[in-house]
Design an enzyme around this catalytic site. Structure first.
Site: not given
Length: 338
Positions: A128, A151, A266
């Site tokens: 990632d 992502k 997030m």
């Protein structure tokens, strides 16, 4: 000695107690897998047949070949006879493996010893954009294949299905594949989905837990999430979905009624909407809030606000991903770190 089965595929051989065995394994965090009819009958992850046979000896050979534990629920004599044949068959073939590695909050020195060892030994690394990416690049410099499957929030995305395909493809080539994630693979990391994909393809998979940013981010900023005399509870929420979205799975009313520490990950984009929802549902607007941006990294920033000013503070200061947001009385106590 106890066997830790969290995230480990375990073959359940059909028998009178197969369904009970599968349920016990799930309670221990394992991934029960099955062969042929038993997989359909009791809802197990199905392993590939290879041929059209569904005999227990072929299933056992697959399990031994891939290093997967077995919960054998057949009568004792039948099990003993076929296990010997399976062990012989297993020695005739070998395959690669997949290791899910939690990389920690970002600083390469905060990965676990086991995680660093797995990276050093990997043939292939799927990484990632968060976590100790430098370590993955070091591995690439010595010859490991490095595949970027990041992502990035609200930007480039690699489909989870493609990530699963890559892991399985490389492992079937006999390679040691490391799936490197930021934080911990099982904290909003889709690690369980990747285990299921590997198990369904007959690939051995292991999990190396990581230091989750939920706790590491605040700690790096000098914030104790469980401050004595202030709170006895701690709640983690993913803020990638705003409160009024039909995709939201959070009980915001219940969350607003809690008095302990709330950690949002997030959540930078939706922080203002989340704060407004909590206030509307009864949480005190003056509740302290802190944003920890780029925790543990050289660019770490710690920005204080209140629940009422959280959204505007993020916008005014230009705060971005990755960030951990702490809400609650504990957020009003920040230690001075050297």
């Amino acid at each position: 000695m106890s066997l830790v089965l969290t995230g480990v595929p375990v073959l359940v051989v059909d028998g009178p107690e197969a369904e009970v065995a599968a349920e016990l394994l799930r309670e221990q965090g394992a991934v029960p897998v099955g062969w042929g009819d038993v997989a359909t009958r009791i809802g197990l992850v199905r392993i590939p047949a290879g041929t059209q046979k569904t005999a227990a000896d072929e299933a056992l050979a697959w399990a031994h070949r891939n290093g997967i534990p077995v919960d054998d629920r057949r009568p004792r004599e039948e099990a003993q006879e076929q296990t010997q044949d399976a062990t012989t068959s297993a020695s005739m073939s070998s395959a690669g493996e997949v290791i899910l590695v939690g990389g920690g909050p970002g600083d390469p020195e905060l990965i676990t010893v086991a995680g660093a060892k797995a990276l050093a030994e990997a043939d292939v690394i799927l990484t990632d954009h968060l976590g100790p990416v430098d370590l993955a690049e070091d591995a690439a410099a010595r010859g490991a294949e490095l595949i970027d499957v990041a992502k990035i929030p609200y930007s480039r995305q690699v489909a989870q299905e493609r990530i699963n395909e890559l892991m399985v493809e490389r492992a079937k080539e006999g390679k040691k594949v490391v799936r490197l994630k930021g934080g911990d693979p099982f904290i909003f990391g889709r690690g369980y989905e990747e285990i299921e994909a590997c198990a369904a393809a007959g690939i051995t998979v292991r999990v190396i837990p990581g230091v989750t940013s939920m706790t590491a981010g605040p700690a790096a900023a000098g914030i104790s999430l469980t401050h004595r005399g202030l709170n006895h509870d701690l709640t983690l929420v993913s803020g990638h979905v705003p409160p009024h979205s039909p995709k939201s799975l959070v009980d915001w009313t219940a969350l607003a009624g809690m008095t302990g520490t709330l950690v949002l990950i997030m959540a930078v984009k939706n922080a203002g909407a989340i704060a407004g929802e909590l206030i509307d549902k009864g949480r005190d607007a003056a509740t302290p809030a802190v944003v920890v941006e780029n925790a543990s990294m050289p660019g770490q920033r710690v920005t204080s606000a209140t629940l009422a000013t959280l959204g505007e503070t993020i916008e005014r200061e230009g705060l971005g991903h990755p960030a951990v947001i702490v809400v609650g009385d504990a957020a009003g106590h920040i230690a001075e770190l050297g």
